[in-house]
Design a protein around this motif. Structure first.
Motif, PDB file in Angstrom:
ATOM      1  N   ALA A 101      -3.890 -27.803  45.680  1.00 55.65           N
ATOM      2  CA  ALA A 101      -3.871 -26.795  46.745  1.00 55.65           C
ATOM      3  C   ALA A 101      -4.831 -27.171  47.866  1.00 55.65           C
ATOM      4  O   ALA A 101      -4.510 -27.016  49.057  1.00 55.65           O
ATOM      5  CB  ALA A 101      -4.231 -25.422  46.166  1.00 55.65           C
ATOM      6  N   TYR A 102      -6.020 -27.695  47.502  1.00 56.98           N
ATOM      7  CA  TYR A 102      -6.978 -28.118  48.535  1.00 56.98           C
ATOM      8  C   TYR A 102      -6.427 -29.282  49.352  1.00 56.98           C
ATOM      9  O   TYR A 102      -6.573 -29.330  50.572  1.00 56.98           O
ATOM     10  CB  TYR A 102      -8.302 -28.515  47.886  1.00 56.98           C
ATOM     11  N   HIS A 103      -5.779 -30.230  48.664  1.00 59.80           N
ATOM     12  CA  HIS A 103      -5.233 -31.387  49.367  1.00 59.80           C
ATOM     13  C   HIS A 103      -4.154 -30.969  50.369  1.00 59.80           C
ATOM     14  O   HIS A 103      -4.148 -31.432  51.521  1.00 59.80           O
ATOM     15  CB  HIS A 103      -4.666 -32.367  48.348  1.00 59.80           C
ATOM     16  N   LYS A 104      -3.257 -30.101  49.927  1.00 58.85           N
ATOM     17  CA  LYS A 104      -2.209 -29.633  50.833  1.00 58.85           C
ATOM     18  C   LYS A 104      -2.799 -28.820  51.987  1.00 58.85           C
ATOM     19  O   LYS A 104      -2.367 -28.947  53.137  1.00 58.85           O
ATOM     20  CB  LYS A 104      -1.190 -28.801  50.052  1.00 58.85           C
ATOM     21  N   THR A 105      -3.776 -27.987  51.675  1.00 54.94           N
ATOM     22  CA  THR A 105      -4.405 -27.197  52.735  1.00 54.94           C
ATOM     23  C   THR A 105      -5.134 -28.075  53.727  1.00 54.94           C
ATOM     24  O   THR A 105      -5.092 -27.850  54.942  1.00 54.94           O
ATOM     25  CB  THR A 105      -5.378 -26.177  52.110  1.00 54.94           C
ATOM     26  N   TYR A 106      -5.797 -29.120  53.213  1.00 50.16           N
ATOM     27  CA  TYR A 106      -6.522 -30.027  54.099  1.00 50.16           C
ATOM     28  C   TYR A 106      -5.562 -30.749  55.048  1.00 50.16           C
ATOM     29  O   TYR A 106      -5.826 -30.868  56.244  1.00 50.16           O
ATOM     30  CB  TYR A 106      -7.306 -31.041  53.271  1.00 50.16           C
ATOM     31  N   LYS A 107      -4.452 -31.236  54.532  1.00 43.51           N
ATOM     32  CA  LYS A 107      -3.483 -31.919  55.382  1.00 43.51           C
ATOM     33  C   LYS A 107      -2.905 -30.971  56.428  1.00 43.51           C
ATOM     34  O   LYS A 107      -2.669 -31.366  57.579  1.00 43.51           O
ATOM     35  CB  LYS A 107      -2.371 -32.514  54.524  1.00 43.51           C
ATOM     36  N   TYR A 108      -2.692 -29.740  56.047  1.00 41.06           N
ATOM     37  CA  TYR A 108      -2.184 -28.763  57.014  1.00 41.06           C
ATOM     38  C   TYR A 108      -3.220 -28.493  58.101  1.00 41.06           C
ATOM     39  O   TYR A 108      -2.881 -28.412  59.297  1.00 41.06           O
ATOM     40  CB  TYR A 108      -1.836 -27.469  56.278  1.00 41.06           C
ATOM     41  N   LEU A 109      -4.480 -28.380  57.719  1.00 44.11           N
ATOM     42  CA  LEU A 109      -5.527 -28.122  58.703  1.00 44.11           C
ATOM     43  C   LEU A 109      -5.729 -29.317  59.629  1.00 44.11           C
ATOM     44  O   LEU A 109      -6.068 -29.142  60.803  1.00 44.11           O
ATOM     45  CB  LEU A 109      -6.836 -27.771  57.995  1.00 44.11           C
ATOM     46  N   VAL A 110      -5.546 -30.534  59.102  1.00 44.46           N
ATOM     47  CA  VAL A 110      -5.673 -31.722  59.949  1.00 44.46           C
ATOM     48  C   VAL A 110      -4.645 -31.692  61.077  1.00 44.46           C
ATOM     49  O   VAL A 110      -4.965 -31.945  62.240  1.00 44.46           O
ATOM     50  CB  VAL A 110      -5.537 -32.999  59.095  1.00 44.46           C
ATOM     51  N   LEU A 111      -3.412 -31.397  60.752  1.00 45.89           N
ATOM     52  CA  LEU A 111      -2.369 -31.324  61.780  1.00 45.89           C
ATOM     53  C   LEU A 111      -2.616 -30.166  62.737  1.00 45.89           C
ATOM     54  O   LEU A 111      -2.379 -30.287  63.946  1.00 45.89           O
ATOM     55  CB  LEU A 111      -0.999 -31.186  61.116  1.00 45.89           C
ATOM     56  N   LYS A 112      -3.114 -29.053  62.202  1.00 44.52           N
ATOM     57  CA  LYS A 112      -3.376 -27.905  63.064  1.00 44.52           C
ATOM     58  C   LYS A 112      -4.494 -28.211  64.049  1.00 44.52           C
ATOM     59  O   LYS A 112      -4.429 -27.820  65.225  1.00 44.52           O
ATOM     60  CB  LYS A 112      -3.736 -26.693  62.198  1.00 44.52           C
ATOM     61  N   LYS A 113      -5.532 -28.909  63.590  1.00 39.82           N
ATOM     62  CA  LYS A 113      -6.617 -29.293  64.485  1.00 39.82           C
ATOM     63  C   LYS A 113      -6.138 -30.268  65.548  1.00 39.82           C
ATOM     64  O   LYS A 113      -6.551 -30.194  66.701  1.00 39.82           O
ATOM     65  CB  LYS A 113      -7.759 -29.902  63.680  1.00 39.82           C
ATOM     66  N   MET A 114      -5.251 -31.186  65.181  1.00 39.80           N
ATOM     67  CA  MET A 114      -4.761 -32.145  66.159  1.00 39.80           C
ATOM     68  C   MET A 114      -3.860 -31.471  67.187  1.00 39.80           C
ATOM     69  O   MET A 114      -3.820 -31.881  68.363  1.00 39.80           O
ATOM     70  CB  MET A 114      -4.016 -33.280  65.450  1.00 39.80           C
ATOM     71  N   ILE A 115      -3.148 -30.443  66.773  1.00 35.19           N
ATOM     72  CA  ILE A 115      -2.327 -29.698  67.737  1.00 35.19           C
ATOM     73  C   ILE A 115      -3.216 -29.030  68.782  1.00 35.19           C
ATOM     74  O   ILE A 115      -2.877 -28.978  69.971  1.00 35.19           O
ATOM     75  CB  ILE A 115      -1.458 -28.665  66.996  1.00 35.19           C
ATOM     76  N   LYS A 116      -4.380 -28.557  68.357  1.00 35.67           N
ATOM     77  CA  LYS A 116      -5.307 -27.927  69.306  1.00 35.67           C
ATOM     78  C   LYS A 116      -5.822 -28.916  70.348  1.00 35.67           C
ATOM     79  O   LYS A 116      -6.207 -28.510  71.445  1.00 35.67           O
ATOM     80  CB  LYS A 116      -6.474 -27.302  68.553  1.00 35.67           C
ATOM     81  N   ALA A 117      -5.859 -30.203  70.007  1.00 30.94           N
ATOM     82  CA  ALA A 117      -6.336 -31.203  70.960  1.00 30.94           C
ATOM     83  C   ALA A 117      -5.436 -31.314  72.176  1.00 30.94           C
ATOM     84  O   ALA A 117      -5.879 -31.777  73.236  1.00 30.94           O
ATOM     85  CB  ALA A 117      -6.463 -32.565  70.273  1.00 30.94           C
ATOM     86  N   PHE A 118      -4.173 -30.898  72.064  1.00 33.60           N
ATOM     87  CA  PHE A 118      -3.231 -30.986  73.167  1.00 33.60           C
ATOM     88  C   PHE A 118      -2.956 -29.628  73.801  1.00 33.60           C
ATOM     89  O   PHE A 118      -2.022 -29.506  74.590  1.00 33.60           O
ATOM     90  CB  PHE A 118      -1.919 -31.613  72.683  1.00 33.60           C
ATOM     91  N   GLU A 119      -3.744 -28.640  73.457  1.00 34.55           N
ATOM     92  CA  GLU A 119      -3.626 -27.348  74.116  1.00 34.55           C
ATOM     93  C   GLU A 119      -4.288 -27.403  75.492  1.00 34.55           C
ATOM     94  O   GLU A 119      -5.050 -28.334  75.790  1.00 34.55           O
ATOM     95  CB  GLU A 119      -4.250 -26.261  73.244  1.00 34.55           C
ATOM     96  N   PRO A 120      -4.016 -26.427  76.363  1.00 33.43           N
ATOM     97  CA  PRO A 120      -4.625 -26.456  77.704  1.00 33.43           C
ATOM     98  C   PRO A 120      -6.143 -26.531  77.634  1.00 33.43           C
ATOM     99  O   PRO A 120      -6.790 -25.928  76.788  1.00 33.43           O
ATOM    100  CB  PRO A 120      -4.146 -25.139  78.317  1.00 33.43           C
ATOM    101  N   GLY A 121      -6.693 -27.313  78.562  1.00 28.89           N
ATOM    102  CA  GLY A 121      -8.130 -27.545  78.592  1.00 28.89           C
ATOM    103  C   GLY A 121      -8.482 -28.848  77.906  1.00 28.89           C
ATOM    104  O   GLY A 121      -7.952 -29.158  76.850  1.00 28.89           O
ATOM    105  N   ASP A 122      -9.372 -29.610  78.540  1.00 30.41           N
ATOM    106  CA  ASP A 122      -9.759 -30.901  77.980  1.00 30.41           C
ATOM    107  C   ASP A 122     -11.191 -31.188  78.390  1.00 30.41           C
ATOM    108  O   ASP A 122     -11.579 -30.924  79.537  1.00 30.41           O
ATOM    109  CB  ASP A 122      -8.834 -32.013  78.500  1.00 30.41           C
TER     110      ASP A 122
END
Length: 553
Positions: A101-122
């Motif tokens: 469960a931790y491994h799956k959650t970690y992979k999901y959070l990694v993608l979610k964090k990377m999606i935030k990198a392309f949100e407005p504002g830099d």
């Protein structure tokens, strides 16, 4: 006598004071003692005790049945083993489920964090806005901004409207390439765009890529504590590959929701070393750029000042487009200088001053900005010319015919630079025009292969490009790095005695090389007065026969 002695005591007292008596005789003794006393004192107790005593005398109770022996040692060991095995299974299953469960959650959070990198504002926009004193999300263009003709193309690339290709922006240092990219990012508020600076060290390149993509490279992964070798124990190139794999997953999700590709900008690609590690990195980035451009997932933009990056990418380029950025033409350069001056000093210079400034420094935005910030613009133009001239002389001045043979390798490089500079200055006299009323300066240039022929070396010209002594354009033309640099070369070449000094250096280099290739043979007989007779050889191979003649007395 016994009855009279214990008649006044109760049966409980008799039990406590006569522990050694037989317990079977106690009820009978108590009955006798009670019967000998007055029955009126204990009517109920006497009757009950008498009945119990008579019953025990008649039929005593049978002894209790013997209990079976306890469980054997073997059964106890099996029970303990079964309990331990069940506990281990429960704990193992619990840890396994929790770890999964931790491994799956970690992979999901990694993608979610990377999606935030392309949100407005830099963060890049924030830093650029701090330098220009404007808001990073301000949609109105700044009053000092100079709009280049290539700005519309860059806007379409950064906004995701130009897809199916990846791009190389190539031009001299200070022409405004990075400024155009930042301006295009500001217009979309950095949405769907990530930008970072390249570096020669692959580890620093990896860190900057992770910062731009908001990716930690599994450095915060707790599972590494339970393994002998963690995910981070690897090379920087493999970490970059992992980051690009995650970026590809994010781009796939974005295509289904937004429909536009992501944009990844790598600035200053020329800082990557031209060695095996640098070539591997560029090859890795180009392979991803080709795949993503074909699938419209990510548009990669490479920004470089040096021509060797174009040569490296050209070898495997299929979907690459090259955007060449040069100095501003005369009209735009004068307009830019005027806007700069109005912003910094709130004044409008005369047309004569603006024309003179352009004649001295050309349309390079970096030079125009520096001149506009100074109080005396013409004096700053002279300073720029002196700096460029000093830089060239410090890098490759020739030492003349008196030079030592130990510096021959460096002097080959320096002499080649001045031979090329002399050729460019001489070519200026052969050109129809070196100044256009609308376009401005027209610098003399030669083809890359011709420059190599002029220098008689094919490996020096790219080093000159890296040092900003000469520039190789995207059309493979070699010229001076800037207008001030060309003016500096003209002054050096036209100095009295320079050509003789250059020719003396070249002759000295030839003499040193000739000495290195020459072998001297000394015959002792000749030194002592002997004579040799040299005549054609008689063998099949021909040649010469040397015969020693006797010394004549």
């Amino acid at each position: 006598m016994i009855a009279s002695r214990y008649a006044w005591r109760s049966p409980a007292t008799l039990i406590l004071r006569n522990r050694n008596w037989n317990i079977r005789r106690l009820p009978r003794l108590v009955t006798r003692s009670i019967s000998s006393t007055d029955p009126s004192r204990y009517p109920l107790q006497s009757a009950q005790d008498t009945a119990q005593g008579s019953a025990k005398d008649v039929d005593p109770p049978p002894p209790p049945p013997k209990q079976d022996a306890g469980p054997s040692l073997r059964s106890k060991m099996l029970e303990a083993a079964a309990t331990s095995f069940a506990s281990i299974i429960i704990l193992g299953a619990g840890f396994g489920i929790a770890g999964y469960a931790y491994h799956k959650t970690y992979k999901y959070l990694v993608l979610k964090k990377m999606i935030k990198a392309f949100e407005p504002g830099d963060p890049v926009l924030v830093l650029a806005a701090m330098g220009k004193d404007v808001a990073p999300s301000d949609s109105t263009p700044a009053t000092h901004w100079v709009r280049r003709p290539e700005q519309e193309i860059v806007d379409d690339i950064v906004a995701g409207r130009d897809s199916g290709h990846y791009h190389l922006i190539l031009g001299e240092k200070g022409t405004g390439k990075s400024s155009m990219l930042l301006e295009a990012m500001r217009k979309v508020d950095g949405e769907g765009v990530a930008m970072f600076e390249a570096h020669a060290d692959l580890e620093i390149f990896r860190i900057r890529l992770g910062k731009a993509l908001n990716y930690e490279f599994h450095e915060d992964y707790i599972g590494a504590y339970f393994s002998e070798r963690g995910p981070r124990d690897t090379t920087a190139l493999l970490d970059i590959e992992r980051a690009l794999n995650k970026l590809e997953k994010v781009a796939l999700k974005r295509r289904t929701t937004v429909g536009r590709p992501l944009v990844l900008i790598i600035n200053q690609m020329h800082l990557i070393r031209d060695d095996e590690d640098g070539k591997d990195l560029i090859e890795l980035l180009q392979q991803r750029a080709e795949q993503w451009a074909a699938a419209n997932l990510v548009t990669m933009v490479f920004n470089s000042d040096n021509y060797w990056v174009y040569e490296r990418l050209k070898q495997m380029a299929t979907r690459m487009q090259v955007l060449s950025v040069v100095d501003l033409p005369k009209s735009q350069a004068i307009a830019a200088l005027k806007k700069y001056r109005e912003r910094y000093f709130r004044e409008t210079p005369s047309s004569a001053i603006l024309e003179e400034v352009y004649d001295r420094v050309g349309g390079r935005l970096a030079f125009l900005n520096r001149v506009a910030k100074s109080n005396d613009m013409l004096a700053t133009c002279d300073d720029i010319l002196e700096v460029e001239k000093t830089w060239f002389l410090n890098q490759c001045w020739i030492l003349g015919p008196e030079m030592d043979d130990d510096v021959m390798d460096q002097q080959k490089w320096a002499a080649a630079a001045f031979v090329l500079a002399t050729a460019l200055v001489d070519k200026e006299a052969e050109m129809d025009k070196t100044y256009d009323p609308e376009l401005g300066h027209v610098l003399p240039s030669v083809a890359l292969h011709e420059a190599q022929q002029i220098m008689t070396r094919a490996d020096f010209v790219r080093a000159f490009d890296r040092l900003n002594l000469f520039n190789i354009t995207s059309a493979a033309r070699v010229r001076a790095a800037s207008v001030p640099m060309h003016r500096a070369l003209r002054e050096i070449v036209r100095e009295p005695g320079f050509r003789e000094h250059l020719q003396g250096t070249i002759d000295r280099i030839a003499d040193i090389e000739s000495l290195g290739r020459t072998r001297e043979l000394v015959a002792k007989d000749l030194v002592l007065g002997g004579k040799y007779e040299i005549r054609p050889g008689k063998g099949k191979t021909g040649g010469l026969d040397v015969v020693l003649r006797e010394k004549e007395n």
